[in-house]
Design a protein around this motif. Sequence first.
Motif, short mmCIF file in Angstrom:
data_model
loop_
_atom_site.label_atom_id
_atom_site.label_comp_id
_atom_site.label_asym_id
_atom_site.label_seq_id
_atom_site.Cartn_x
_atom_site.Cartn_y
_atom_site.Cartn_z
N LYS A 96 1.30 -1.36 -0.44
CA LYS A 96 0.24 -0.23 0.45
C LYS A 96 0.87 1.11 0.32
N ASN A 97 2.26 0.66 -0.21
CA ASN A 97 3.31 1.85 0.26
C ASN A 97 3.94 2.21 -0.44
N GLY A 98 3.58 1.35 -1.52
CA GLY A 98 4.42 1.40 -2.40
C GLY A 98 5.59 0.85 -2.24
N LYS A 99 6.07 0.37 -1.59
CA LYS A 99 7.62 -0.44 -1.29
C LYS A 99 7.37 -1.95 -2.22
N LEU A 100 6.82 -2.04 -2.00
CA LEU A 100 6.90 -3.52 -2.56
C LEU A 100 6.28 -3.18 -3.93
N ILE A 101 6.75 -3.31 -5.17
CA ILE A 101 5.33 -2.78 -6.34
C ILE A 101 5.82 -4.03 -7.26
#
Length: 137
Positions: A96-101
Amino acid sequence: MINQARFSEIIKSFLIENYPEFTATITENDDKSFDCDLRNPTNEFSIWIATYNSEITIGIEDPNGKTDIHTHISCYEEEDIDDALIELTKTIKEIKNGKLILYHSDIKGYQWTNDIKLVIEKKKASEKIRQFTWNKN
């Protein structure tokens, strides 16, 4: 090994309390496991969670509907549940935080990474990479 029905109930209660947005899609299975998912705001992919075999499986369903991008969070005994829930929370937050894309390579297909810069750095000259993040694409 923890009983499947008990395990699923604990995970479901955790989702209801911490991530209620997943609960509308919970589908219970005959073996007492369940599946659920949550579409991203741009409706291009989803996070899915399952509780088969008394372990948490969390993954991403890619835009083509495939669910082979996932990881397993083992939980052999009830004492392991807190650690498993910490790992589940971490993975949900990273997506959700864009760290795992989620990304698509026109050579390798869909995959996920926590280091998109490295993926781009190592891509072949003719390879095209498209990134998908939770809130925008």
